[in-house]
Structures are given as C-alpha cells and as structure tokens.
Scaffold this motif. Structure first.
Motif, mmCIF file in Angstrom:
data_model
loop_
_atom_site.group_PDB
_atom_site.id
_atom_site.type_symbol
_atom_site.label_atom_id
_atom_site.label_comp_id
_atom_site.label_asym_id
_atom_site.label_seq_id
_atom_site.Cartn_x
_atom_site.Cartn_y
_atom_site.Cartn_z
ATOM 1 N N GLY A 95 22.138 -18.079 -32.399
ATOM 2 C CA GLY A 95 22.169 -19.231 -31.879
ATOM 3 C C GLY A 95 21.083 -19.968 -32.251
ATOM 4 O O GLY A 95 20.331 -19.972 -33.042
ATOM 5 N N LEU A 96 20.473 -21.723 -31.803
ATOM 6 C CA LEU A 96 19.989 -22.064 -31.595
ATOM 7 C C LEU A 96 18.156 -21.584 -31.582
ATOM 8 O O LEU A 96 18.317 -21.330 -30.514
ATOM 9 C CB LEU A 96 19.527 -23.748 -31.113
ATOM 10 C CG LEU A 96 19.182 -24.790 -31.110
ATOM 11 C CD1 LEU A 96 19.189 -25.245 -32.393
ATOM 12 C CD2 LEU A 96 19.337 -25.294 -30.089
ATOM 13 N N GLN A 97 16.997 -21.415 -32.177
ATOM 14 C CA GLN A 97 16.091 -21.048 -32.087
ATOM 15 C C GLN A 97 14.913 -20.772 -32.843
ATOM 16 O O GLN A 97 14.942 -22.060 -34.223
ATOM 17 C CB GLN A 97 16.128 -19.073 -32.257
ATOM 18 C CG GLN A 97 16.293 -19.078 -33.646
ATOM 19 C CD GLN A 97 16.856 -17.274 -33.909
ATOM 20 O OE1 GLN A 97 16.113 -16.923 -32.881
ATOM 21 N NE2 GLN A 97 17.639 -16.376 -34.181
ATOM 22 N N ASP A 98 13.623 -21.096 -32.556
ATOM 23 C CA ASP A 98 12.670 -21.580 -34.167
ATOM 24 C C ASP A 98 13.035 -20.339 -35.073
ATOM 25 O O ASP A 98 12.470 -19.147 -34.529
ATOM 26 C CB ASP A 98 11.750 -21.751 -33.202
ATOM 27 C CG ASP A 98 11.001 -23.185 -32.140
ATOM 28 O OD1 ASP A 98 12.471 -23.488 -32.431
ATOM 29 O OD2 ASP A 98 10.655 -22.853 -31.248
ATOM 30 N N GLN A 99 11.832 -20.307 -36.156
ATOM 31 C CA GLN A 99 12.191 -20.037 -37.045
ATOM 32 C C GLN A 99 10.582 -19.306 -37.799
ATOM 33 O O GLN A 99 9.890 -20.737 -37.403
ATOM 34 C CB GLN A 99 13.197 -19.708 -38.259
ATOM 35 C CG GLN A 99 14.196 -20.048 -37.753
ATOM 36 C CD GLN A 99 15.123 -19.040 -37.758
ATOM 37 O OE1 GLN A 99 14.420 -17.691 -37.732
ATOM 38 N NE2 GLN A 99 16.627 -18.909 -37.066
ATOM 39 N N PRO A 100 10.263 -18.409 -38.105
ATOM 40 C CA PRO A 100 9.232 -18.462 -38.259
ATOM 41 C C PRO A 100 8.474 -19.439 -39.748
ATOM 42 O O PRO A 100 7.109 -19.241 -39.870
ATOM 43 C CB PRO A 100 8.785 -16.755 -39.001
ATOM 44 C CG PRO A 100 10.059 -15.936 -38.748
ATOM 45 C CD PRO A 100 10.624 -17.348 -37.825
ATOM 46 N N TRP A 101 9.450 -19.894 -40.757
ATOM 47 C CA TRP A 101 9.340 -20.643 -41.815
ATOM 48 C C TRP A 101 8.665 -22.134 -41.234
ATOM 49 O O TRP A 101 9.481 -23.043 -41.902
ATOM 50 C CB TRP A 101 10.518 -20.427 -42.256
ATOM 51 C CG TRP A 101 11.522 -20.006 -41.790
ATOM 52 C CD1 TRP A 101 12.653 -21.801 -41.845
ATOM 53 C CD2 TRP A 101 12.651 -19.178 -41.675
ATOM 54 N NE1 TRP A 101 13.624 -21.156 -41.314
ATOM 55 C CE2 TRP A 101 13.551 -19.990 -41.899
ATOM 56 C CE3 TRP A 101 12.354 -17.798 -41.400
ATOM 57 C CZ2 TRP A 101 14.920 -18.526 -40.943
ATOM 58 C CZ3 TRP A 101 13.012 -16.837 -41.636
ATOM 59 C CH2 TRP A 101 14.808 -17.979 -41.514
ATOM 60 N N SER A 102 9.161 -22.139 -40.174
ATOM 61 C CA SER A 102 8.229 -23.511 -39.595
ATOM 62 C C SER A 102 10.112 -24.439 -39.213
ATOM 63 O O SER A 102 10.391 -25.448 -39.408
ATOM 64 C CB SER A 102 7.773 -24.314 -39.985
ATOM 65 O OG SER A 102 6.583 -24.009 -40.130
ATOM 66 N N MET A 103 10.991 -24.137 -38.690
ATOM 67 C CA MET A 103 11.887 -24.683 -38.657
ATOM 68 C C MET A 103 13.179 -23.619 -37.813
ATOM 69 O O MET A 103 12.366 -22.567 -36.849
ATOM 70 C CB MET A 103 13.237 -24.143 -40.128
ATOM 71 C CG MET A 103 14.316 -24.860 -39.707
ATOM 72 S SD MET A 103 15.703 -24.969 -41.597
ATOM 73 C CE MET A 103 13.940 -26.164 -42.309
ATOM 74 N N ARG A 104 13.568 -24.635 -36.446
ATOM 75 C CA ARG A 104 14.687 -24.203 -35.895
ATOM 76 C C ARG A 104 15.509 -24.829 -36.496
ATOM 77 O O ARG A 104 16.087 -25.932 -36.683
ATOM 78 C CB ARG A 104 14.340 -25.234 -34.307
ATOM 79 C CG ARG A 104 15.109 -25.095 -33.414
ATOM 80 C CD ARG A 104 13.954 -26.225 -32.228
ATOM 81 N NE ARG A 104 15.048 -26.268 -30.999
ATOM 82 C CZ ARG A 104 15.024 -24.731 -29.927
ATOM 83 N NH1 ARG A 104 14.129 -23.958 -29.991
ATOM 84 N NH2 ARG A 104 15.705 -24.520 -28.868
ATOM 85 N N ASP A 105 16.728 -23.652 -36.007
ATOM 86 C CA ASP A 105 18.202 -23.715 -36.731
ATOM 87 C C ASP A 105 18.970 -23.316 -35.606
ATOM 88 O O ASP A 105 18.357 -22.441 -35.247
ATOM 89 C CB ASP A 105 18.127 -23.610 -38.451
ATOM 90 C CG ASP A 105 17.795 -21.884 -38.840
ATOM 91 O OD1 ASP A 105 17.535 -20.869 -37.186
ATOM 92 O OD2 ASP A 105 17.391 -21.724 -40.182
#
Length: 131
Positions: free
Chosen positions: A103-113
C-alpha cells in the motif's frame, strides 16, 4: 581531411531520445487490460507487441514470457501526485480487480509510493519524490 571532418560532425550528436523497456506478458490480453485500467493508452498493437504510454512515459508490452524474467523485473513510474493516483485507482475499482502488493507509504529513500504486480508478476512502483 574532408572525411575526418564529416566523421566529427556525425559523432557530435550523441543525444538520447528515448529508452523503452520490453515488458513480458504471459497472457497478452490480460496484461493489456491491466495497463489500460492503470491509465496507459495503447497507441499501437498487433497481438505480439503493443506500444503503451502515459503522458511522456512509455514501454513496449510483448507477447513473450519467461517466468524468471518477469518475476525479476521491476519498473518505477515517477508521478507528480501519488496520492491522486492512489485515490483514482481506488475510485475506479482497480484494486478490486488487481490486488496491491504494498500500500501507499513513505519510503526511507525520500519517496512516497505503492507497489503493484501485473498479471505476469512484473513489479511496478508508482511513486513521487518527497521534499
């Protein structure tokens, strides 16, 4: 001398125009339906190959499948507003027909996907950069 000048001129334009991936399809019709539902337009198709695009992004869907290739292929679609994509796909009932892998979530690599698997097992990350 004339010959070497011509070669120099020919070699000065090394601009790239486009890079497209060839995406495998185990069931070509099912994959076309998946990508159309995702919002891609099919500009050309002959039953063995299809040219799909969304805005400036494109790829070639091929009626060719090798499980190891498909299950190890990951594509990333960078969008301006991933929350709008998520909301639109929900509203269209896309997730009822095509389950979400993540699901939609913020990633530690500065991306929301969010992550989808196409009918052949190709993994798609659809996301936007975070400030």
């Amino acid at each position: 001398m004339l010959h070497s000048n011509r070669i120099k001129r020919l070699m000065t334009n090394l601009r790239s125009v486009e890079l497209k991936a060839f995406v495998p399809a185990r069931d070509f019709a099912a994959s076309l339906a998946f990508y159309r539902a995702l919002g891609f337009a099919v500009n050309w198709e002959d039953g063995n190959l299809a040219y799909l695009h969304h805005d400036q992004c494109s790829f070639l869907l091929q009626n060719f499948y090798v499980r190891e290739l498909a299950e190890n292929l990951m594509l990333h679609l960078l969008v301006e507003d991933v929350d709008s994509w998520w909301s639109q796909l929900q509203a269209d009932g896309f997730f009822d027909r095509h389950p979400v892998a993540q699901g939609l979530q913020d990633q530690p690599w500065s991306m929301r996907d969010f992550v989808l698997l196409d009918p052949s097992g190709v993994l798609w990350r659809i996301g936007q950069n975070l400030d």
